[in-house]
Scaffold this motif. Sequence first.
Motif, PDB file in Angstrom:
ATOM      1  N   ALA A 114       0.852  -1.192   0.000  1.00  9.92           N
ATOM      2  CA  ALA A 114       0.000   0.000   0.000  1.00  9.92           C
ATOM      3  C   ALA A 114       0.886   1.241   0.000  1.00  9.92           C
ATOM      4  CB  ALA A 114      -0.901   0.006   1.239  1.00  9.92           C
ATOM      5  N   VAL A 115       0.316   2.350  -0.379  1.00 11.73           N
ATOM      6  CA  VAL A 115       1.038   3.628  -0.382  1.00 11.73           C
ATOM      7  C   VAL A 115       1.547   3.915   1.029  1.00 11.73           C
ATOM      8  CG1 VAL A 115       0.800   6.115  -0.728  1.00 11.73           C
ATOM      9  CG2 VAL A 115      -0.306   4.519  -2.310  1.00 11.73           C
ATOM     10  N   GLY A 116       2.805   4.319   1.136  1.00 11.35           N
ATOM     11  CA  GLY A 116       3.396   4.657   2.413  1.00 11.35           C
ATOM     12  C   GLY A 116       3.984   3.486   3.171  1.00 11.35           C
ATOM     13  N   MET A 117       3.837   2.274   2.636  1.00 13.87           N
ATOM     14  CA  MET A 117       4.380   1.091   3.287  1.00 13.87           C
ATOM     15  C   MET A 117       5.722   0.737   2.651  1.00 13.87           C
ATOM     16  SD  MET A 117       2.006   0.488   5.457  1.00 13.87           S
ATOM     17  CE  MET A 117       1.821  -1.155   6.025  1.00 13.87           C
ATOM     18  N   ALA A 118       6.580   0.010   3.377  1.00 15.27           N
ATOM     19  CA  ALA A 118       7.874  -0.452   2.858  1.00 15.27           C
ATOM     20  C   ALA A 118       7.632  -1.764   2.118  1.00 15.27           C
ATOM     21  CB  ALA A 118       8.852  -0.654   3.999  1.00 15.27           C
ATOM     22  N   ALA A 119       7.829  -1.758   0.809  1.00 15.68           N
ATOM     23  CA  ALA A 119       7.539  -2.935  -0.006  1.00 15.68           C
ATOM     24  C   ALA A 119       8.765  -3.826  -0.106  1.00 15.68           C
ATOM     25  CB  ALA A 119       7.091  -2.510  -1.400  1.00 15.68           C
ATOM     26  N   ASP A 120       8.673  -5.039   0.408  1.00 13.80           N
ATOM     27  CA  ASP A 120       9.677  -6.079   0.228  1.00 13.80           C
ATOM     28  C   ASP A 120       8.970  -7.204  -0.522  1.00 13.80           C
ATOM     29  OD1 ASP A 120      11.587  -4.672   1.730  1.00 13.80           O
ATOM     30  OD2 ASP A 120      10.928  -5.599   3.593  1.00 13.80           O
ATOM     31  N   LEU A 121       9.295  -7.362  -1.794  1.00 14.64           N
ATOM     32  CA  LEU A 121       8.597  -8.329  -2.640  1.00 14.64           C
ATOM     33  C   LEU A 121       9.595  -9.222  -3.358  1.00 14.64           C
ATOM     34  CD1 LEU A 121       6.133  -5.807  -4.297  1.00 14.64           C
ATOM     35  CD2 LEU A 121       5.614  -7.373  -2.441  1.00 14.64           C
ATOM     36  N   LEU A 122       9.162 -10.444  -3.681  1.00 11.69           N
ATOM     37  CA  LEU A 122      10.006 -11.407  -4.372  1.00 11.69           C
ATOM     38  C   LEU A 122       9.177 -12.111  -5.437  1.00 11.69           C
ATOM     39  CD1 LEU A 122      12.516 -13.266  -4.634  1.00 11.69           C
ATOM     40  CD2 LEU A 122      11.576 -14.594  -2.747  1.00 11.69           C
ATOM     41  N   LEU A 123       9.685 -12.132  -6.672  1.00 11.52           N
ATOM     42  CA  LEU A 123       9.044 -12.853  -7.766  1.00 11.52           C
ATOM     43  C   LEU A 123       9.987 -13.980  -8.171  1.00 11.52           C
ATOM     44  CD1 LEU A 123       6.788 -13.084  -9.908  1.00 11.52           C
ATOM     45  CD2 LEU A 123       8.163 -11.577 -11.332  1.00 11.52           C
ATOM     46  N   VAL A 135      13.556  -8.975  -7.111  1.00  9.84           N
ATOM     47  CA  VAL A 135      13.436  -8.729  -5.674  1.00  9.84           C
ATOM     48  C   VAL A 135      13.401  -7.220  -5.458  1.00  9.84           C
ATOM     49  CG1 VAL A 135      14.500  -8.996  -3.404  1.00  9.84           C
ATOM     50  CG2 VAL A 135      14.685 -10.845  -5.079  1.00  9.84           C
ATOM     51  N   TRP A 136      12.388  -6.753  -4.743  1.00 11.69           N
ATOM     52  CA  TRP A 136      12.287  -5.344  -4.371  1.00 11.69           C
ATOM     53  C   TRP A 136      12.504  -5.244  -2.864  1.00 11.69           C
ATOM     54  CZ3 TRP A 136       9.272  -7.682  -7.974  1.00 11.69           C
ATOM     55  CH2 TRP A 136       9.193  -7.085  -9.234  1.00 11.69           C
ATOM     56  N   VAL A 137      13.388  -4.363  -2.447  1.00 10.63           N
ATOM     57  CA  VAL A 137      13.654  -4.125  -1.034  1.00 10.63           C
ATOM     58  C   VAL A 137      13.326  -2.663  -0.753  1.00 10.63           C
ATOM     59  CG1 VAL A 137      15.415  -4.105   0.776  1.00 10.63           C
ATOM     60  CG2 VAL A 137      15.477  -5.873  -1.005  1.00 10.63           C
ATOM     61  N   ASN A 138      12.414  -2.437   0.178  1.00 11.27           N
ATOM     62  CA  ASN A 138      11.934  -1.079   0.481  1.00 11.27           C
ATOM     63  C   ASN A 138      11.473  -0.363  -0.781  1.00 11.27           C
ATOM     64  OD1 ASN A 138      12.206  -1.119   3.265  1.00 11.27           O
ATOM     65  ND2 ASN A 138      14.346  -0.525   3.171  1.00 11.27           N
TER      66      ASN A 138
END
Length: 71
Positions: A8-17, A42-45
Amino acid sequence: LYDRGRIAVGMAADLLLFDPAAVKDNATFEKPAQYSTGMDFVWVNGALAIEEGKVTSVRAGKVLRYQRPSS
């Protein structure tokens, strides 16, 4: 960790595909500092740290420490 756990907007996104069938640990006792393979993106913050399996120059991570909730 109030800013983790949701996309969500304003959250720290840590994602892995990744493809689970392609993930492989390449570390051995002789060479323990080997990267794993099979991580496509991989997305970190919110910053792209691995793109198409290749490590980028982005260093967006930080140490996460437990903070007691205020009462």
